[in-house]
Write a protein that holds these residues in place. Structure first.
Motif, mmCIF file in Angstrom:
data_model
loop_
_atom_site.group_PDB
_atom_site.id
_atom_site.type_symbol
_atom_site.label_atom_id
_atom_site.label_comp_id
_atom_site.label_asym_id
_atom_site.label_seq_id
_atom_site.Cartn_x
_atom_site.Cartn_y
_atom_site.Cartn_z
ATOM 1 N N ASP A 159 39.246 -2.309 -59.375
ATOM 2 C CA ASP A 159 37.906 -1.876 -58.978
ATOM 3 C C ASP A 159 37.006 -1.530 -60.164
ATOM 4 O O ASP A 159 35.840 -1.936 -60.201
ATOM 5 C CB ASP A 159 37.999 -0.678 -58.036
ATOM 6 C CG ASP A 159 38.315 -1.090 -56.610
ATOM 7 O OD1 ASP A 159 38.556 -2.290 -56.387
ATOM 8 O OD2 ASP A 159 38.344 -0.216 -55.726
ATOM 9 N N ARG A 178 33.658 -7.360 -52.706
ATOM 10 C CA ARG A 178 34.456 -6.138 -52.814
ATOM 11 C C ARG A 178 33.591 -4.888 -52.696
ATOM 12 O O ARG A 178 34.039 -3.851 -52.204
ATOM 13 C CB ARG A 178 35.207 -6.132 -54.144
ATOM 14 C CG ARG A 178 36.365 -5.140 -54.183
ATOM 15 C CD ARG A 178 37.195 -5.359 -55.427
ATOM 16 N NE ARG A 178 38.404 -4.557 -55.439
ATOM 17 C CZ ARG A 178 39.581 -4.942 -54.957
ATOM 18 N NH1 ARG A 178 39.695 -6.130 -54.400
ATOM 19 N NH2 ARG A 178 40.635 -4.147 -55.025
ATOM 20 N N PHE A 179 32.337 -4.987 -53.142
ATOM 21 C CA PHE A 179 31.456 -3.819 -53.134
ATOM 22 C C PHE A 179 30.221 -4.045 -52.263
ATOM 23 O O PHE A 179 29.134 -3.556 -52.566
ATOM 24 C CB PHE A 179 31.033 -3.475 -54.568
ATOM 25 C CG PHE A 179 32.186 -3.208 -55.486
ATOM 26 C CD1 PHE A 179 32.950 -2.063 -55.342
ATOM 27 C CD2 PHE A 179 32.530 -4.117 -56.474
ATOM 28 C CE1 PHE A 179 34.026 -1.813 -56.176
ATOM 29 C CE2 PHE A 179 33.603 -3.883 -57.319
ATOM 30 C CZ PHE A 179 34.357 -2.728 -57.170
ATOM 31 N N LEU A 226 33.652 -3.596 -60.946
ATOM 32 C CA LEU A 226 32.353 -2.943 -60.834
ATOM 33 C C LEU A 226 31.568 -3.055 -62.145
ATOM 34 O O LEU A 226 30.359 -3.331 -62.144
ATOM 35 C CB LEU A 226 32.547 -1.475 -60.454
ATOM 36 C CG LEU A 226 31.311 -0.700 -59.989
ATOM 37 C CD1 LEU A 226 30.628 -1.394 -58.821
ATOM 38 C CD2 LEU A 226 31.699 0.722 -59.607
#
Length: 455
Positions: A37, A187-188, A41
């Protein structure tokens, strides 16, 4: 957190390690690495920063997006009609000079195509909110609604396998950049909703290169189904292009955050221009370079595998392969000794007879794409070697996956569970790394059924 607030990273006080390469990040995201993550990010923020510096062709107002999309689609249609007229008048193919050129394209865009729709995966938890319907319908259609022959990733993987060019290990990092962007967005998705919407808006607009690619692939004997499928579903009338605009209008805030939402949406739209695009991949192909580069890669594994019986210009094959950078001269030597007869059918070349056919001395050494490179390089597009146009075959009988271990485990986990709990168990199987597998296809079908029932 506000709908359009970008979360800021808190410093851990530790020195960060070197950033993952695009390839490594791509692989980690697909491998369900629980530690990815932070890296993903950071990567996404860097790409958004780059995209923010780019320009775009979006209208100044969100209310003009529908007209913008329709005008753009009409322009592409007119350009394609002009292309077809030129071809009918005898113009050559615009994109692909030969079949190996087309396979090069299919191979090098595979990291992106194999995560088709991934940018929308993070919105699955919003299945109860009707404002997300167009986005979720788009994602589920990318997944073929759980039908194998309609799942975009299944279709593309079959295309690669059909031409024996599924091995992506030799691709440079840059070809994984766009796929990594899409996986990171997925994913985000909840944190970067405006950017996801903007990226989707750009990706779902029908591009001219899609139409031309489909036309020319068919001419070269390559199934264009994956590309034609996107031509039909990305239309601006009822397809993904229109849904992309509608979802944008549905999800825009009504208050003072509206302008900021649109600004961030535009940055997401520009993410489509990050990395190497379709036309860049097509134009970079050079047959001579690819043949030599392929043989250089092979030389590393073959330099100790040949006997000293055969010599080419007083050097053994092992000697030719021993030092990097000799493959161009090696090919020239094979030509001088008539082992390769360029401009003629490949069967006239002794070298080809050594690599092609189940009885060939080097059977299995070269995959389908590598052999096509050699075929096109040797024949130099002589008429006898030109591929036949693609003829659509009857659909194959779909395989039965009832005994798949993941599928059996998922069915057992769902048994006797309330519908709402089933939805939570199904969503991980609709993620990019899973949805094309038997359990993922089943999960997609069940998700659609339960979504309709629970709404």
């Amino acid at each position: 957190m506000s709908l359009i607030e970008i979360p800021t990273r808190k410093s851990s006080g530790k020195t960060s390690t070197l950033a993952d390469t695009e390839r490594r990040l791509y692989d980690r995201l697909l491998a369900e690495d629980s530690t990815v993550d932070r890296a993903a990010l950071d990567f996404l923020r860097r790409q958004l920063s780059k995209a923010a510096a780019l320009s775009d062709d979006l209208p100044a107002s969100a209310e003009d997006l529908l007209q913008w999309s329709e005008t753009r689609c009409a322009s592409v249609a007119a350009e394609y009609a002009d292309y077809l007229e030129q071809r009918q008048q005898g113009a050559p193919r615009r994109y692909f000079r030969n079949k190996s050129h087309a396979l090069y394209f299919i191979l090098h865009v595979a990291p992106t195509k194999e995560v088709d729709g991934a940018w929308l995966a993070g919105l699955l938890p919003q299945w109860q909110d009707p404002r997300f319907d167009d986005l979720l319908d788009t994602y589920l259609e990318e997944l073929g609604e759980g039908v194998p022959r309609q799942n975009h990733v299944v279709i593309y993987r079959k295309l690669l396998a059909e031409h024996d060019c599924s091995d992506l290990s030799g691709l440079a990092d840059e070809y994984f950049l766009q796929g990594a962007v899409q996986l990171a967005l997925g994913r985000f998705g909840g944190q970067f909703l405006p950017e996801v919407i903007g990226f989707n808006l750009g990706y779902e607009q029908l591009p001219l290169h899609l139409l031309i690619s489909a036309y020319e692939l068919a001419e070269l004997g390559i199934d264009p189904h994956y590309f034609r499928l996107h031509v039909t579903i990305d239309n601006a009338s009822t397809g993904h292009a229109r849904k992309a605009v509608q979802s944008m209008l549905e999800l825009m805030p009504l208050g003072e955050e509206r302008d900021e939402f649109y600004r961030r949406m535009a940055v997401g739209y520009r993410l489509n221009d990050i990395g190497k695009g379709t036309t860049a991949v097509i134009t970079e192909f050079d047959l001579d370079h690819e043949v030599i580069a392929m043989l250089e890669r092979k030389a590393v594994f073959g330099r100790h595998m040949h006997s000293d019986y055969c010599r080419i210009e007083n050097r053994t094959i092992n000697q030719w392969l021993a030092t990097p950078g000799q493959m161009g001269e090696f090919l020239s030597a094979l030509e001088r000794k008539s082992w390769i007869k360029r401009g003629e059918a490949v069967e006239e070349s002794r070298f080809w007879r050594l690599i092609d056919g189940s009885d060939a001395a080097m059977f299995g050494v070269f995959n389908g794409y590598e052999k096509q490179l050699l075929r096109d390089w040797i024949t130099q597009d002589c008429p006898a070697s030109r591929p036949r146009p693609y003829v659509r075959r009857e659909a194959a009988v779909e395989e039965n996956f009832d005994d798949d271990a993941d599928l059996l485990n998922l069915e057992a986990a769902l048994a006797d569970k309330p519908a709402a709990e089933q939805m939570a168990l199904l969503m991980p199987w609709l993620q990019p790394q899973r949805h094309w597998r038997p359990a993922g296809l089943f999960a997609t079908r069940r998700f659609i059924q339960l979504r309709a029932r629970l709404r």
